[in-house]
Every structure is written in structure tokens, then in C-alpha cells.
Design a protein around this motif. Structure first.
Motif, PDB file in Angstrom:
ATOM      1  N   MET A 110       0.849  -1.191   0.000  1.00 46.16           N
ATOM      2  CA  MET A 110       0.000   0.000   0.000  1.00 46.16           C
ATOM      3  C   MET A 110       0.886   1.244   0.000  1.00 46.16           C
ATOM      4  O   MET A 110       1.587   1.529   0.956  1.00 46.16           O
ATOM      5  CB  MET A 110      -0.903  -0.011   1.237  1.00 46.16           C
ATOM      6  CG  MET A 110      -1.960   1.066   1.197  1.00 46.16           C
ATOM      7  SD  MET A 110      -2.869   1.164   2.758  1.00 46.16           S
ATOM      8  CE  MET A 110      -1.609   1.682   3.882  1.00 46.16           C
ATOM      9  N   VAL A 111       0.911   1.966  -1.085  1.00 48.68           N
ATOM     10  CA  VAL A 111       1.746   3.148  -1.213  1.00 48.68           C
ATOM     11  C   VAL A 111       0.859   4.323  -1.577  1.00 48.68           C
ATOM     12  O   VAL A 111       0.271   4.361  -2.644  1.00 48.68           O
ATOM     13  CB  VAL A 111       2.815   2.947  -2.298  1.00 48.68           C
ATOM     14  CG1 VAL A 111       3.595   4.227  -2.487  1.00 48.68           C
ATOM     15  CG2 VAL A 111       3.749   1.810  -1.927  1.00 48.68           C
ATOM     16  N   SER A 155       3.453   3.751  10.841  1.00 51.34           N
ATOM     17  CA  SER A 155       3.735   3.975   9.424  1.00 51.34           C
ATOM     18  C   SER A 155       5.054   4.698   9.252  1.00 51.34           C
ATOM     19  O   SER A 155       5.496   5.448  10.123  1.00 51.34           O
ATOM     20  CB  SER A 155       2.599   4.763   8.781  1.00 51.34           C
ATOM     21  OG  SER A 155       2.398   5.965   9.500  1.00 51.34           O
ATOM     22  N   ILE A 156       5.718   4.407   8.145  1.00 48.74           N
ATOM     23  CA  ILE A 156       6.980   5.049   7.808  1.00 48.74           C
ATOM     24  C   ILE A 156       6.813   5.650   6.417  1.00 48.74           C
ATOM     25  O   ILE A 156       6.398   4.964   5.483  1.00 48.74           O
ATOM     26  CB  ILE A 156       8.136   4.024   7.820  1.00 48.74           C
ATOM     27  CG1 ILE A 156       8.365   3.501   9.241  1.00 48.74           C
ATOM     28  CG2 ILE A 156       9.405   4.653   7.268  1.00 48.74           C
ATOM     29  CD1 ILE A 156       9.408   2.426   9.353  1.00 48.74           C
ATOM     30  N   TRP A 157       7.104   6.938   6.309  1.00 48.88           N
ATOM     31  CA  TRP A 157       7.035   7.623   5.024  1.00 48.88           C
ATOM     32  C   TRP A 157       8.444   7.960   4.606  1.00 48.88           C
ATOM     33  O   TRP A 157       9.239   8.449   5.406  1.00 48.88           O
ATOM     34  CB  TRP A 157       6.226   8.928   5.134  1.00 48.88           C
ATOM     35  CG  TRP A 157       4.844   8.762   5.665  1.00 48.88           C
ATOM     36  CD1 TRP A 157       4.480   8.447   6.937  1.00 48.88           C
ATOM     37  CD2 TRP A 157       3.634   8.923   4.929  1.00 48.88           C
ATOM     38  NE1 TRP A 157       3.119   8.391   7.048  1.00 48.88           N
ATOM     39  CE2 TRP A 157       2.564   8.689   5.827  1.00 48.88           C
ATOM     40  CE3 TRP A 157       3.344   9.258   3.597  1.00 48.88           C
ATOM     41  CZ2 TRP A 157       1.234   8.768   5.431  1.00 48.88           C
ATOM     42  CZ3 TRP A 157       2.022   9.347   3.216  1.00 48.88           C
ATOM     43  CH2 TRP A 157       0.975   9.089   4.127  1.00 48.88           C
ATOM     44  N   GLN A 205       5.547   3.731   3.143  1.00 45.18           N
ATOM     45  CA  GLN A 205       6.299   2.531   2.775  1.00 45.18           C
ATOM     46  C   GLN A 205       5.668   1.275   3.351  1.00 45.18           C
ATOM     47  O   GLN A 205       5.067   1.293   4.416  1.00 45.18           O
ATOM     48  CB  GLN A 205       7.740   2.643   3.298  1.00 45.18           C
ATOM     49  CG  GLN A 205       8.481   3.863   2.803  1.00 45.18           C
ATOM     50  CD  GLN A 205       8.689   3.840   1.300  1.00 45.18           C
ATOM     51  OE1 GLN A 205       8.972   2.791   0.725  1.00 45.18           O
ATOM     52  NE2 GLN A 205       8.520   4.983   0.652  1.00 45.18           N
ATOM     53  N   THR A 206       5.843   0.189   2.636  1.00 47.19           N
ATOM     54  CA  THR A 206       5.509  -1.136   3.128  1.00 47.19           C
ATOM     55  C   THR A 206       6.833  -1.827   3.459  1.00 47.19           C
ATOM     56  O   THR A 206       7.892  -1.348   3.052  1.00 47.19           O
ATOM     57  CB  THR A 206       4.795  -1.950   2.043  1.00 47.19           C
ATOM     58  OG1 THR A 206       5.701  -2.098   0.947  1.00 47.19           O
ATOM     59  CG2 THR A 206       3.544  -1.247   1.557  1.00 47.19           C
ATOM     60  N   ALA A 212      12.441  -2.580   1.926  1.00 42.01           N
ATOM     61  CA  ALA A 212      13.520  -3.496   1.549  1.00 42.01           C
ATOM     62  C   ALA A 212      14.147  -3.069   0.234  1.00 42.01           C
ATOM     63  O   ALA A 212      15.363  -3.153   0.054  1.00 42.01           O
ATOM     64  CB  ALA A 212      12.987  -4.924   1.446  1.00 42.01           C
ATOM     65  N   SER A 213      13.330  -2.569  -0.687  1.00 45.24           N
ATOM     66  CA  SER A 213      13.894  -2.182  -1.975  1.00 45.24           C
ATOM     67  C   SER A 213      14.624  -0.837  -1.890  1.00 45.24           C
ATOM     68  O   SER A 213      15.386  -0.492  -2.780  1.00 45.24           O
ATOM     69  CB  SER A 213      12.799  -2.136  -3.042  1.00 45.24           C
ATOM     70  OG  SER A 213      11.955  -1.047  -2.789  1.00 45.24           O
TER      71      SER A 213
END
Lengths: 328, 313
Positions: free
Chosen positions: B1-2, B109-111, B117-118, B123-124
Motif C-alpha cells: 500500500m503506497v 507507518s513510515i514515510w 512505505q511497506t 527493503a527495496s
């Protein structure tokens, strides 16, 4: 470098000396009467007392053990390993004949168990906690707790008797002239004993590699590699395999003794004419010359395995190489 | 989910403006109208068996290590996360890199750069968007030459790329290593050394080169200075300063508040698994501009303020 070679030659000498002493001592306390063991039960019973004494005299059965040892050691140093009582042939010839069979068997088992165990260990570590890991672990625990000869018997029942895929024993087909034996025949007879030895040897190396791989996967440098975008497999491949190969190879070379020990039992089960079987025959027949010959041969083999493991340490790990350079 | 971040900022905050629970330093920029990194309400717990219970009666319990943690890093600034050793700061670094243990339970959540980000997208981003600078040379493989390790493998797009494409990529990477080595004063011979042969200063620069290989936007530095003498530590932090001045963001995780106050633009105080106060370095000039009692206590405990005890460190 020169001191390295000299040091190891001296070690080998001491080892062979100790092994031969122990074998002679063990034979001297063995309750088996060489005369009775070598002429056969019925012949022995029908033999007169004088005849028995004459045979004992001829074979030197009454000579004190230390005197026999000195005679043997004197000849051995001059390159003569003596004559086998049971095979009525020079020991060196008996060993040479059988070593081919055993070394082939051991080599196949050694390579297969090493590669298979290493791969299973890595797989289990990468998938730790999952069903894959559990299957590998269960397999290893069961195998580690199972004697080689029993596995051999089970394989015989399943693959040779029920399924009939493999011959039931020996290294060549029964009743076939030696000249007609093909490579395929030899491999066909080798398969089952080699498989037995391989399957048993897997457990050790797999569990060892799994533990090491988990250590490596949890190490700081794998964590850093992962933080740089490596996938777990990529990280393990670039940073782990070398570190894992080192202990695995060492363990595998050090386990030559175990594979040799296993081969003694497996050869017995499969009537496979190798050194192990000859060792059993020699032991039961109080055939000191052959027994000590095989013991020395196998001790040298295990010594070579450990020596190779030691040298490989330096090849794989630069820190150890630096250490060697400073005092050599 | 982005999804795109909904809260759009004006590029520069003025004065004492507080938003997202923090105040700003002079060089804090909202490039593109958002934070470079924004962590909101992050909680991390671990499911594990009760350690004290008997083997068969042990129940699974959840242990909360980080709870409701929010922190932001702006482009162009160094944010120091200051907290006691062993308080879970490294776990914060791990979760920003998307490196979670299998038994971790993570919420929040991390933006990054305005995009939520998921775990997969984090990871990418590893290495190329967000880079980690680890603590010591222990984070390098002891059995591999330094140059090879700095070079790394890069992202292989498509497992079996054409061999000439791969070759070109690998040449570009070794050129990048040379460029970085030159920039940070490492001689080309260093590439041939093994990690145990590096001096402390070389090791620090090598680790920094590793992090900079793929042009990250954000550097997470996990205790990068212990074991370095003051001179080296200051030089290490100068390198981070230079990176921030070029528009990058730095999250400097440390237990050394003096060092943090010297180089950072903003300081986030980490205690009991959360950030209790996130403010500009200037706010540490006086206890009156600090809000949380622990932050005030920390101020009093600083050497120039007389080491007053009672600070519940």
C-alpha cells in the motif's frame, strides 16, 4: 615451510609408532588362539597336540609379543609389511587389492555426504523455524541416532530384496569372470553401500553447517549486507559461504575416521571386499600383520585428512595464514 | 500500500512552529513539501515464550520494545537520536531499514520522501534510498578484501541480465569505489586489505563509502563514533555534515549527547522505547525551552551545567 613439513613428518611417525604398539598390545591380550582360528574348527579338533604345537611354532604364536613387535618393526622400516596369515599373501598386496574398493566407497560417500549435508544445512538455516527446517532437523536427529549397519540392513531389505534394484552384496557379480566385469557392474555393486555411508554421514555435517549458517546469518556483517540491499541468499552467498565452507570442509576431512569406521560395518553387511572387511577378518583370525597394516594405512589416511583440513584453514582464512607466516 | 502523503508543508518553517510533534532547526528543509523520512506511531513488540516459566507451561507473550514512536528527518539536516545504550535504538535503525525479526510485531507507518512505505518497499530502498553506516569494522566480512565489499553487488534487475550489461554495471561500480576512495582520502591499496588490517580511521571511511555506494538520500548512522578518538569522531561527523549540506538527511543514533549537540541540527531524546522530545539543538541552550522533564534533567546532567544528578538516566 621446511619446518612445517619436518614437524608433520615427525608427528606422522609418532602416530604410526603409537598405533602399531596399540594394535600389538590389543592382539596380545585377545583371547583368540591364532592356530585354532586359522586352521578351522574341525581340522583343529582332529589335529594331534604335536601338530598344533608345530603350527604354533611355525606361525610364531608362542614368541613373546615384544619380540614379535621388534621383528615386525624392523621389517616394516625396511619396507616389508609382513605376510597375512589369513590370506597367505603379502600384507601390502592384500591392502592394495582392497584399498581400491574401500577408497572408492569412501570417496563417493565422502563427497555425497559432504555436499548433501552442506546444502541441507544451508537450506535449514535460511528457512529456520519453518517446516523445511523441521524436516531437515528430524532427518538428521534420526540419522545421527541410527547405526550405519542397521541402515545398511534396511537398505538391503528394501532396495535389494523387495525392489531388486541393486545386488545383495559383493563388489562384482557372482560367477562372472574377473575379465568380464564392467565398470557398470562395479558401480552397481558400489551404489548401495555408498548410499548407506552417505546417508549416515549427512547428519553431522548438515547440523554443523546449519548452526554455523545461523550464526553467520545473525552476524553483524550479514546484517550490514542486508541493510545494503542484499537478499538473504545473496548475503549468505557473498559473505557466508566462504566462512561456512571452512568449518564444513575441516569437519568433512576430520570425519574421514568416522566414514572409515562406518565402512568397516557397512562392508561387513554388504559382504563388500574392502579394507574394513579385511580388518574384521584379521581381527577374528589373530592376523597381526594384516591388522596392524590396515591400522597403519587407515591412521595415515586420517592423518592426511586432518593435515589437509589444517592447510585449508590457511587457504580460506587470511587471518590464520598471517598467523602461520609469523612463526614459520 | 503506497499512498501520497496528505499533509503538505510550506518549504520552510518559520520561528518556533511545531508540527508532527517536533520543532525545527535552521537547516531543516521540507524539500518537495514533505519530510525526507517520517516515522509515525511506530510500535515494535516481540512474541516470545515467557522466559521465567517452566518449559511446558510457558505462554507466548508480547514484549513491547518500541511504543508509539514518531520522528522526522528533513532534507539537509542531521537529527541525533540520543538515548542510553541498550535501550532499543538499534531496533529503530533496523525498522527504518525494513529489517524485522520473524517474531516482531510492528505497527505504525513510515514515510520516505512523501510516500508511505511497506516492508517490501523499505527493503527495496535499502542501500539505494536509505543507507546504514554501522558501528564498527565488525560489520564487514573478515574474509573478504575491503574493495570487493565496498563495491557490493548492486541491484540485479532480472536474474539473468545480459553478460555485457552486467559487466558494464560492475565496471561502473568499481569506478564508483575509486571515486569514493579518492574523495575520502583512502589510497587505492586500501581496497586490497582485509578488514582486520584497517586502522580505526580507515575503517570508518570504508564503512561510509559502503553506505554511499548507491547514492542514498538518507543515512542512518548507528553509533558511528565510539572507539574513535575525538579528532576522528569530529571528522566522521564532518563527513555527515557534508552529506547533509548536499541535500541528504542523516539520522545519527548515539548515546553521546555532547557530540550530538555539537554537530546535529536537531536532537530527539529516546527513552523507554519512544521519542520523548524532538527539538532543535538551540532548544538545549536553556532548560526552559525543553518541554519534557527527562529532557530538562538531561540538560542539567551535562558537564557544563554541573553534572547535577537526579537525572534519571
Amino acid at each position: 615451510m621446511a619446518s612445517f613439513v619436518v614437524r608433520h613428518i615427525i608427528r606422522l611417525m609418532l602416530l604410526l609408532f603409537a598405533v602399531s604398539i596399540v594394535v600389538f598390545f590389543l592382539v596380545s591380550v585377545s583371547p583368540i588362539d591364532p592356530v585354532q582360528a586359522n586352521v578351522g574348527q574341525s581340522a583343529y579338533l582332529n589335529m594331534s597336540e604335536e601338530k598344533r604345537a608345530a603350527l604354533a611354532q611355525y606361525w610364531g604364536a608362542n614368541t613373546p609379543i615384544w619380540e614379535r613387535y621388534i621383528n615386525w618393526a624392523h621389517d616394516f622400516i625396511h619396507g616389508d609389511m609382513g605376510t597375512s596369515l589369513r590370506y597367505n599373501a603379502p600384507v601390502s598386496q592384500v591392502i592394495a587389492q582392497r584399498a581400491t574398493n574401500t577408497l572408492l566407497l569412501m570417496a563417493v560417500a565422502w563427497v555425497v555426504s559432504g555436499l548433501l549435508g552442506f546444502c541441507l544445512g544451508i537450506l535449514a538455516a535460511l528457512k529456520r523455524g519453518t517446516w523445511v527446517d523441521k524436516v531437515v532437523k528430524t532427518y538428521c536427529f534420526v540419522l545421527a541416532a541410527t547405526p550405519a549397519f542397521w541402515i545398511g540392513l534396511v537398505f538391503l531389505i528394501v532396495f535389494a530384496v523387495w525392489l531388486g534394484w541393486f545386488p545383495i552384496g559383493f563388489s562384482v557379480p557372482i560367477g562372472k569372470a574377473a575379465a568380464d566385469v564392467t565398470v557398470f557392474d562395479a558401480l552397481h555393486h558400489l551404489a548401495l553401500p555408498a548410499l548407506t555411508l552417505s546417508v549416515v554421514g549427512v547428519a553431522n555435517i548438515a547440523m554443523h553447517t546449519r548452526e554455523k549458517a545461523i550464526d553467520v546469518l545473525e552476524s553483524d556483517y550479514i546484517r550490514f549486507a542486508r541493510a545494503r540491499g542484499y537478499s538473504p541468499w545473496q548475503a549468505l552467498r557473498t559473505h557466508g559461504l566462504r566462512n561456512l565452507a571452512l568449518p564444513a570442509i575441516t569437519l568433512q576431512f576430520a570425519s574421514i575416521s568416522e566414514i572409515f569406521g562406518g565402512s568397516v560395518l557397512v562392508e561387513q553387511v554388504f559382504s563388500y571386499p574392502g579394507l574394513g572387511q579385511a580388518a574384521v577378518t584379521a581381527g577374528l583370525g589373530s592376523d597381526v600383520a594384516l591388522l596392524v597394516g590396515i591400522a597403519i594405512f587407515s591412521a595415515a589416511l586420517v592423518f592426511a585428512g586432518n593435515l589437509i583440513a589444517n592447510i585449508l584453514y590457511g587457504v580460506v582464512d587470511p587471518r590464520i595464514r598471517a598467523g602461520v607466516g609469523s612463526y614459520a | 500500500m503506497v499512498r501520497e502523503e496528505q499533509s503538505i508543508h510550506s518549504p520552510v518553517h518559520t520561528g518556533e512552529a511545531v508540527h508532527h510533534g517536533h520543532s525545527h532547526g535552521a537547516s531543516s528543509q521540507h524539500a518537495g513539501g514533505h519530510h525526507l523520512l517520517q516515522v509515525e506511531h511506530l510500535s515494535i513488540g516481540f512474541r516470545m515464550y515467557e522466559p521465567d516459566a517452566a518449559f511446558f507451561s510457558a505462554q507466548q507473550r508480547s514484549y513491547q520494545v518500541i511504543s508509539d514512536l514518531s520522528i522526522s528527518v528533513h532534507a539537509g539536516e542531521i537529527v541525533a537520536v540520543v538515548g542510553a545504550s541498550g535501550s532499543g535504538k538499534t531496533l529503530l535503525a533496523d525498522s527504518i531499514m525494513g529489517l524485522f525479526e520473524p517474531n516482531a510485531e510492528v505497527t505504525g507507518s513510515i514515510w520516505f520522501d512523501g510516500v508511505e512505505q511497506t516492508p517490501e518497499s523499505l527493503a527495496s530502498l535499502r542501500g539505494s534510498g536509505i543507507s546504514l553506516v554501522p558501528q564498527s569494522v565488525d560489520h564487514l566480512n573478515p574474509l573478504l578484501r575491503v574493495g570487493k565489499q565496498v563495491e557490493g553487488v548492486g541491484r540485479t534487475r532480472g536474474r539473468r541480465a545480459e553478460s555485457d550489461v552486467r559487466e558494464a554495471a560492475s565496471e561502473a561500480r568499481s569506478a564508483r569505489v575509486q571515486e569514493l576512495f579518492e574523495r575520502y582520502g583512502l589510497s587505492p591499496e586500501v581496497a586490497k586489505l582485509y578488514p582486520h588490517e584497517l586502522s580505526g580511521g580507515m575503517a570508518r571511511r570504508v564503512l561510509l563509502c559502503c553506505a554511499l555506494m548507491d547514492n542514498p538520500r538518507l543515512i542512518v548512522a548507528d553509533e558511528p563514533t565510539p572507539g574513535l578518538d575525538l579528532d576522528l569522531a569530529v571528522r566522521a561527523l564532518d563527513d555527515f555534515r557534508a552529506f547533509a549540506n548536499e541535500g541528504g538527511g542523516v539520522m545519527l543514533i548515539t548515546h553521546d549527547i555532547e557530540l550530538a549537540l555539537r554537530v546535529a541540527d536537531r536532537v530527539a531524546v529516546f527513552k523507554d522505547g519512544t521519542i520523548i522530545e524532538e527539538t532543535s539543538v538551540e532548544a538545549f541552550n536553556s532548560p526552559d525551552t525543553l518541554k519534557h522533564p527527562f529532557a530538562k534533567a538531561l540538560w542539567h546532567a551535562l558537564p557544563e551545567h554541573g553534572f547535577r544528578s537526579g537525572a534519571a538516566c
